[in-house]
Design a protein around this motif. Structure first.
Motif, PDB file in Angstrom:
ATOM      1  N   GLN A  42       9.656  26.991 -18.023  1.00 46.48           N
ATOM      2  CA  GLN A  42      10.927  27.050 -18.759  1.00 46.48           C
ATOM      3  C   GLN A  42      12.095  26.952 -17.778  1.00 46.48           C
ATOM      4  O   GLN A  42      13.047  26.199 -17.999  1.00 46.48           O
ATOM      5  CB  GLN A  42      11.008  28.357 -19.550  1.00 46.48           C
ATOM      6  CG  GLN A  42       9.984  28.505 -20.663  1.00 46.48           C
ATOM      7  CD  GLN A  42       9.924  29.918 -21.201  1.00 46.48           C
ATOM      8  OE1 GLN A  42      10.954  30.542 -21.447  1.00 46.48           O
ATOM      9  NE2 GLN A  42       8.729  30.440 -21.366  1.00 46.48           N
ATOM     10  N   GLN A  43      12.001  27.703 -16.699  1.00 46.07           N
ATOM     11  CA  GLN A  43      13.060  27.685 -15.688  1.00 46.07           C
ATOM     12  C   GLN A  43      13.173  26.313 -15.031  1.00 46.07           C
ATOM     13  O   GLN A  43      14.278  25.815 -14.795  1.00 46.07           O
ATOM     14  CB  GLN A  43      12.789  28.765 -14.635  1.00 46.07           C
ATOM     15  CG  GLN A  43      12.840  30.177 -15.188  1.00 46.07           C
ATOM     16  CD  GLN A  43      12.323  31.217 -14.204  1.00 46.07           C
ATOM     17  OE1 GLN A  43      11.626  30.873 -13.233  1.00 46.07           O
ATOM     18  NE2 GLN A  43      12.642  32.469 -14.437  1.00 46.07           N
ATOM     19  N   ARG A  46      14.917  23.749 -17.377  1.00 45.78           N
ATOM     20  CA  ARG A  46      16.371  23.949 -17.429  1.00 45.78           C
ATOM     21  C   ARG A  46      17.024  23.483 -16.130  1.00 45.78           C
ATOM     22  O   ARG A  46      18.096  22.863 -16.149  1.00 45.78           O
ATOM     23  CB  ARG A  46      16.690  25.428 -17.693  1.00 45.78           C
ATOM     24  CG  ARG A  46      16.221  25.923 -19.063  1.00 45.78           C
ATOM     25  CD  ARG A  46      16.717  27.335 -19.338  1.00 45.78           C
ATOM     26  NE  ARG A  46      16.218  27.858 -20.599  1.00 45.78           N
ATOM     27  CZ  ARG A  46      15.198  28.705 -20.719  1.00 45.78           C
ATOM     28  NH1 ARG A  46      14.582  29.152 -19.636  1.00 45.78           N
ATOM     29  NH2 ARG A  46      14.801  29.114 -21.904  1.00 45.78           N
ATOM     30  N   ARG A  47      16.377  23.770 -15.016  1.00 42.02           N
ATOM     31  CA  ARG A  47      16.926  23.376 -13.726  1.00 42.02           C
ATOM     32  C   ARG A  47      16.971  21.856 -13.601  1.00 42.02           C
ATOM     33  O   ARG A  47      17.991  21.286 -13.175  1.00 42.02           O
ATOM     34  CB  ARG A  47      16.075  23.956 -12.587  1.00 42.02           C
ATOM     35  CG  ARG A  47      16.648  23.692 -11.196  1.00 42.02           C
ATOM     36  CD  ARG A  47      15.668  24.061 -10.101  1.00 42.02           C
ATOM     37  NE  ARG A  47      14.523  23.172 -10.059  1.00 42.02           N
ATOM     38  CZ  ARG A  47      14.544  21.963  -9.505  1.00 42.02           C
ATOM     39  NH1 ARG A  47      15.654  21.503  -8.952  1.00 42.02           N
ATOM     40  NH2 ARG A  47      13.454  21.213  -9.489  1.00 42.02           N
ATOM     41  N   PHE A  49      16.977  19.621 -16.014  1.00 38.68           N
ATOM     42  CA  PHE A  49      17.939  19.036 -16.955  1.00 38.68           C
ATOM     43  C   PHE A  49      19.341  19.097 -16.374  1.00 38.68           C
ATOM     44  O   PHE A  49      20.082  18.113 -16.405  1.00 38.68           O
ATOM     45  CB  PHE A  49      17.887  19.773 -18.295  1.00 38.68           C
ATOM     46  CG  PHE A  49      18.881  19.254 -19.304  1.00 38.68           C
ATOM     47  CD1 PHE A  49      18.575  18.164 -20.102  1.00 38.68           C
ATOM     48  CD2 PHE A  49      20.125  19.859 -19.452  1.00 38.68           C
ATOM     49  CE1 PHE A  49      19.492  17.679 -21.021  1.00 38.68           C
ATOM     50  CE2 PHE A  49      21.050  19.380 -20.360  1.00 38.68           C
ATOM     51  CZ  PHE A  49      20.727  18.286 -21.152  1.00 38.68           C
ATOM     52  N   LEU A  50      19.701  20.243 -15.842  1.00 43.91           N
ATOM     53  CA  LEU A  50      21.033  20.410 -15.246  1.00 43.91           C
ATOM     54  C   LEU A  50      21.217  19.453 -14.063  1.00 43.91           C
ATOM     55  O   LEU A  50      22.287  18.853 -13.890  1.00 43.91           O
ATOM     56  CB  LEU A  50      21.216  21.855 -14.794  1.00 43.91           C
ATOM     57  CG  LEU A  50      22.540  22.206 -14.097  1.00 43.91           C
ATOM     58  CD1 LEU A  50      23.721  21.944 -15.024  1.00 43.91           C
ATOM     59  CD2 LEU A  50      22.533  23.661 -13.643  1.00 43.91           C
ATOM     60  N   HIS A  56      25.148  21.836 -18.548  1.00 40.31           N
ATOM     61  CA  HIS A  56      24.341  22.426 -19.608  1.00 40.31           C
ATOM     62  C   HIS A  56      24.714  21.786 -20.941  1.00 40.31           C
ATOM     63  O   HIS A  56      25.819  21.263 -21.116  1.00 40.31           O
ATOM     64  CB  HIS A  56      24.568  23.943 -19.681  1.00 40.31           C
ATOM     65  CG  HIS A  56      24.094  24.671 -18.465  1.00 40.31           C
ATOM     66  ND1 HIS A  56      22.757  24.882 -18.204  1.00 40.31           N
ATOM     67  CD2 HIS A  56      24.776  25.244 -17.433  1.00 40.31           C
ATOM     68  CE1 HIS A  56      22.630  25.555 -17.069  1.00 40.31           C
ATOM     69  NE2 HIS A  56      23.840  25.780 -16.576  1.00 40.31           N
ATOM     70  N   ASP A  58      24.086  22.503 -25.348  1.00 38.27           N
ATOM     71  CA  ASP A  58      23.461  23.274 -26.410  1.00 38.27           C
ATOM     72  C   ASP A  58      22.582  22.388 -27.288  1.00 38.27           C
ATOM     73  O   ASP A  58      21.965  22.863 -28.232  1.00 38.27           O
ATOM     74  CB  ASP A  58      24.511  24.004 -27.255  1.00 38.27           C
ATOM     75  CG  ASP A  58      25.524  23.061 -27.891  1.00 38.27           C
ATOM     76  OD1 ASP A  58      25.357  21.832 -27.784  1.00 38.27           O
ATOM     77  OD2 ASP A  58      26.496  23.576 -28.496  1.00 38.27           O
ATOM     78  N   VAL A  62      15.323  25.031 -24.703  1.00 34.63           N
ATOM     79  CA  VAL A  62      14.004  25.326 -24.141  1.00 34.63           C
ATOM     80  C   VAL A  62      13.572  26.715 -24.599  1.00 34.63           C
ATOM     81  O   VAL A  62      14.340  27.681 -24.470  1.00 34.63           O
ATOM     82  CB  VAL A  62      14.022  25.277 -22.601  1.00 34.63           C
ATOM     83  CG1 VAL A  62      12.646  25.625 -22.038  1.00 34.63           C
ATOM     84  CG2 VAL A  62      14.449  23.898 -22.115  1.00 34.63           C
ATOM     85  N   LYS A  63      12.375  26.803 -25.149  1.00 34.34           N
ATOM     86  CA  LYS A  63      11.854  28.094 -25.604  1.00 34.34           C
ATOM     87  C   LYS A  63      10.432  28.291 -25.106  1.00 34.34           C
ATOM     88  O   LYS A  63       9.642  27.343 -25.010  1.00 34.34           O
ATOM     89  CB  LYS A  63      11.871  28.176 -27.131  1.00 34.34           C
ATOM     90  CG  LYS A  63      13.251  28.251 -27.750  1.00 34.34           C
ATOM     91  CD  LYS A  63      13.174  28.636 -29.221  1.00 34.34           C
ATOM     92  CE  LYS A  63      14.572  28.828 -29.813  1.00 34.34           C
ATOM     93  NZ  LYS A  63      14.516  29.344 -31.201  1.00 34.34           N
TER      94      LYS A  63
END
Length: 390
Positions: A42-43, A46-47, A49-50, A56, A58, A62-63
């Motif tokens: 998950q981390q 997100r990393r 994608f950024l 970021h 909305d 990610v869940k």
């Protein structure tokens, strides 16, 4: 659009694929949901994608798998089964309905009561406010049936693309949830994973599918179209070839995308046997990452300065040089590579694949001195002047 099962081999860039396709969907005005199993993944999603998108959004959600079940599949519709709010989850390392250190079940934990209503003690903790993670997928599946797939319809209204990552670690009731989603949700679903890297389970029990072959067959029966990512961006070709041999032709052959080797690694490339008597010197010379079954493996063999990971914990990582300490159930693969892994040893087989595919340039297998000669891999030998100091 068709639902896809993306068979992403080790080092094939599955995370990159998810990110690039998510960004393309967002730029078309859509909203993406990515569901994955481990917190580390998950981390990483997100990393990445950024890193690629630059900010970021909305519209990129990610869940974790358990959070997805609770927040999207269970809690909004739980009234059809249980009136008291389920406000959290209870992580299960073992079956919570089984008496500790025994095979006996605790009375009163059956799924249904005498009146055929669902028993909260089966799905929830004793306070009835937390859902057992081992039964979350089952609870979600029961609620989906009772509500005629309302959750799937709602998800299709919110998201225009849904990814399920690390699907190799799903099992049993997880597939019932996927079946319900794939039937009722207009949004395309892409499931990504590598069944050669199955080392976790999201639940327990005997419900199928459990084996890799059965899981792949389940996806096909749901109408998922298979796509293979066979390009390995991590390992040199000789290591890819060894990794492919672990499952003996069950998957498409891997092609290495590593075409150049940095000069500092060029003097030691490929796969080697390392005698137990040479382990300390090998680690001193090459400083490899040592991969082993558990923290208790090789405690008398490995020097204190050795860098170590357990096989399962190394998933998703890559190292320039790797030294593998095979478990007894994996040693036959190292010694001759001919005898297949028994079906009951799928975990040992997959952990061996994971270990091998962490290595970029060199891969060593630790073998007892008396078994180290005449094998299919060359034996590494310390230089004489270095051996004199052992």
């Amino acid at each position: 659009m068709l639902n896809k099962l993306c068979m992403a081999g080790a080092g094939s860039g599955k995370t990159h694929k998810v990110i690039i396709e998510s960004i393309a969907e967002i730029e078309r005005g859509g909203k993406v949901l990515v569901v994955t199993y481990t917190t580390s993944n998950q981390q990483e999603l997100r990393r990445r994608f950024l890193e690629v998108f630059g900010t970021h959004s909305d519209r990129f959600v990610v869940k974790g798998l358990f959070s997805f079940y609770l927040e999207d599949m269970v809690r909004p519709y739980q009234q059809v089964l249980f009136s008291r709010r389920i406000d959290g989850i209870c992580f299960n390392q073992r079956n919570p309905h089984m008496k500790p250190d025994s095979t006996f079940m605790i009375p009163g934990r059956a799924e249904q009561l005498d009146d055929k209503s669902y028993n909260p003690k089966h799905f929830l903790s004793l306070c009835e406010t937390k859902a057992h993670t081992g039964f979350l997928a089952k609870l979600a599946s029961r609620i989906m049936k009772a509500t005629k797939n309302s959750a799937a319809v709602r998800l299709g209204e919110i998201y225009t693309q849904v990814f399920f990552d690390e699907v190799q670690d799903l099992i049993g009731w997880d597939y019932e949830v996927l079946k319900g989603l794939s039937k009722a949700m207009p949004t395309p679903i892409t499931c990504v994973g590598d069944f050669r890297q199955t080392v976790y389970e999201t639940t327990f029990g005997q419900k199928a599918p459990k084996t890799a072959a059965d899981k792949i067959a389940a996806f096909k029966s749901m109408g998922f179209v298979e796509e293979a990512l066979v390009l390995n961006r991590r390992c040199i070709q000789p290591i890819c070839d060894v990794a492919d041999a672990v499952h003996k032709g069950a998957y498409e052959a891997t092609e290495s995308a590593v075409k150049e080797t940095p000069p500092e690694f060029a003097h030691h490339l490929g796969t080697f046997i390392v005698k137990e008597s040479d382990v300390i010197e090998y680690i001193k010379v090459f400083d490899p990452m040592v991969l082993r079954w558990s923290v208790t493996s090789g405690t008398k063999l490995l020097p204190a300065q050795a860098r170590c990971y357990n096989f399962g914990a190394s998933k998703g990582l890559g190292f320039e040089r790797v030294l593998v300490l095979p478990a007894e159930s994996q040693l036959h693969f190292v010694l001759d590579g001919q005898k297949p892994f028994p079906a009951k040893d799928e975990t040992a087989q997959n952990k061996m694949y994971v270990a091998i595919t962490r290595a970029r340039f060199s891969l060593g297998f630790i073998v007892q001195d008396k078994k180290a000669e005449g094998l299919r891999f060359p034996v590494w030998t310390a230089e004489p002047q270095k051996r004199d100091h052992l």
